[in-house]
Enzyme design. Structure first.
Site, mmCIF file in Angstrom:
data_model
loop_
_atom_site.group_PDB
_atom_site.id
_atom_site.type_symbol
_atom_site.label_atom_id
_atom_site.label_comp_id
_atom_site.label_asym_id
_atom_site.label_seq_id
_atom_site.Cartn_x
_atom_site.Cartn_y
_atom_site.Cartn_z
ATOM 1 N N ASP A 143 83.560 -17.089 20.379
ATOM 2 C CA ASP A 143 83.023 -17.582 21.650
ATOM 3 C C ASP A 143 81.967 -16.646 22.238
ATOM 4 O O ASP A 143 81.857 -15.492 21.858
ATOM 5 C CB ASP A 143 84.149 -17.758 22.668
ATOM 6 C CG ASP A 143 84.795 -16.430 23.045
ATOM 7 O OD1 ASP A 143 84.938 -15.572 22.141
ATOM 8 O OD2 ASP A 143 85.152 -16.242 24.213
ATOM 9 N N GLU A 144 81.219 -17.184 23.169
ATOM 10 C CA GLU A 144 80.378 -16.434 24.108
ATOM 11 C C GLU A 144 79.381 -15.474 23.468
ATOM 12 O O GLU A 144 79.164 -14.360 23.956
ATOM 13 C CB GLU A 144 81.257 -15.666 25.099
ATOM 14 C CG GLU A 144 82.092 -16.565 25.992
ATOM 15 C CD GLU A 144 82.857 -15.785 27.044
ATOM 16 O OE1 GLU A 144 82.923 -16.257 28.191
ATOM 17 O OE2 GLU A 144 83.400 -14.705 26.726
ATOM 18 N N LEU A 145 78.734 -15.868 22.397
ATOM 19 C CA LEU A 145 77.651 -15.062 21.848
ATOM 20 C C LEU A 145 76.390 -15.338 22.650
ATOM 21 O O LEU A 145 75.932 -16.476 22.746
ATOM 22 C CB LEU A 145 77.422 -15.399 20.373
ATOM 23 C CG LEU A 145 76.369 -14.550 19.658
ATOM 24 C CD1 LEU A 145 76.843 -13.110 19.524
ATOM 25 C CD2 LEU A 145 76.057 -15.127 18.280
#
Length: 469
Positions: free
Chosen positions: A255-257
């Site tokens: 997640d959340e790159l």
């Protein structure tokens, strides 16, 4: 319904009238067909519990050891002190029970704030009391790498907060054994390619160098998708993870790159060159390169995978047994898409690390309680692919000093919905049960906070404080 008789009340207190005892119990007989089958997703936790109305023995029958453990916890919640000596009373009943969802998890983040081993064990016990089945251990993140790897010991030696804030192999084995004995699965999570700053402290070559005005600025971010050495490292590391953690599943994050304009990946000349050579304009294509190779590497360890919803959203070619962990807003639409092909675990509406529920106007715990996880458009087959739900306690502002009061009894309200039939959904009816359960937790040493305004518990929580001078 997981919660039994009250141990306190509101002000003014209403006296609890104990039923007249009609006999005495001489023991508990437990019959199990499968002794300690593998504790994995989907294991049978059903049971039948019979407490006779007159003298005799309590009878418990279960398909598995894990179902018998749930029955014993249920029995303990039907038992209360009469207020006289060592006399206890038990409700006479016949209960046939099984959970609605197999995966009933609590995520605990030990990277942003370290949680000592006794607190982790206390957290596991509190899961048992509220009929959860999974301890989702978010063990490392950007901020620290407390897991002591045998393959790469330098990860914790340089990436942990300090030498005291680590989980040795002995500590991990202790947690795994403690959880197993209580029928709790430990789902370990190592998140990549983002959330890997602590990995880069000892292995900077794993991460992408960042540039400013065409020159390296000293920062690094995200596991490098262009280097074979990245995947060689991950292969060795996750082979160790597969050997240490016995659950069939490992959580691989994903997640959340950050890929926005001016971000590290978009300023790196090697990344820019790859994008140009492949005719790409969206750097999510490079993220997909990483994720596809990474998923293949971890799958080679013979583990099944669970990961955050971005892996599905980005169109990665995922294994057929992959479980998508839905965590973002708009979860109803996402669940409709995901369950068309994959099994799923829902986290979105259960971020209970917040002091107040940000997703509901119907009250804090009531907002979590009234959320129906199958409230999305889909066929019966799709809804059968929902393996369960998780409450999350991200630790930006949580450590052992406030985890238990933040979590309990609020998470117990969610836990009741995860275990019980969908028809058990009235928060007004649940309110009394929740207060009773809060008092039960307090009596068992869990500092669960009040949720119903002015009230009392028969056994109030008392901090065992020893002044330093």
């Amino acid at each position: 319904e997981p919660f039994g008789p009250p141990g306190g009340g509101a002000r003014p207190p209403q006296p609890f009238v104990h039923p007249t005892a009609t006999g005495s119990l001489s023991g508990v007989v437990v019959s199990v067909k499968e002794v300690e089958p593998p504790l994995q997703m989907g294991v049978d936790e059903s049971y039948e519990l019979t407490v006779p109305s007159s003298s005799g023995t309590v009878q418990i029958s279960a398909q598995t050891t894990w179902g018998a453990l749930r029955a014993l916890e249920r029995l303990s919640q039907l038992t209360w002190w009469t207020g006289k000596g060592t006399a206890f009373t038990v409700f006479s009943c016949v209960i046939t029970d099984s959970p609605r969802f197999s995966h009933r998890g609590v995520l605990v983040d030990t990277a942003r704030h370290f949680m000592p081993l006794p607190s982790i064990k206390m957290a596991i016990d509190s899961l048992v009391y509220s009929f959860y089945s999974v301890f989702h251990w978010h063990i490392v993140d950007d901020q620290s790498f407390p897991y002591v790897s045998t393959t790469f010991p330098e990860l914790s030696a340089e990436g942990a907060f300090d030498e005291n804030h680590i989980y040795s192999q002995k500590d991990v084995a202790d947690v795994l054994q403690y959880a197993h004995e209580r029928g709790i699965r430990v789902l370990i999570e190592f998140d990549t390619p983002g959330h890997t700053a602590s990995w880069g402290v000892s292995h900077p070559e794993l991460l992408v160098p960042c540039y400013t005005n065409g020159k390296p600025n000293g920062a690094r971010y995200g596991a490098n998708p262009l280097l074979n050495s990245t995947f060689e490292f991950m292969g060795k590391f996750f082979a160790e993870v597969a050997s240490v953690f016995p659950d069939d599943y490992v959580h691989v994050g994903g997640d959340e790159l950050s890929l926005g304009q001016g971000s590290c990946w978009t300023t790196n000349p090697d990344m820019q060159a790859w994008m140009k050579a492949h005719g790409e304009t969206d750097y999510a294509a490079l993220e997909n390169v990483y994720e596809q190779r990474f998923v293949n590497v971890v799958s080679a360890t013979n583990k099944s995978l669970i990961g955050w919803q971005e892996l599905f959203d980005n169109g990665i070619n995922l294994p057929s047994d992959f479980v998508v962990n839905v965590w973002k807003g708009g979860w109803q639409e996402e669940m409709s898409k995901v369950t068309a092909k994959f099994r799923t675990v829902l986290s979105s509406p259960y971020y209970e690390n917040y002091i107040e529920n940000p997703y509901s106007n119907s009250g804090d715990w009531m907002g979590y309680y009234t959320t129906e996880p199958l409230n999305f458009t889909g066929t019966a087959e799709q809804k059968a692919r929902v393996m369960g739900c998780e409450t999350s306690f991200w630790a930006e502002y949580i450590d052992s000093t406030n985890f238990f009061s933040r979590a309990w009894p609020r998470a117990a309200a969610s836990g009741e919905r995860f275990w019980s039939d969908a028809s058990v959904n009235d928060p007004v009816e649940a309110s009394g049960r929740l207060h009773a359960h809060r008092c039960r937790l307090v009596a068992r040493g869990i500092p669960a906070e009040p949720v119903e305004g002015p009230s009392f518990c028969r056994d109030e929580y008392d901090v065992q404080y020893n002044p330093p001078f």
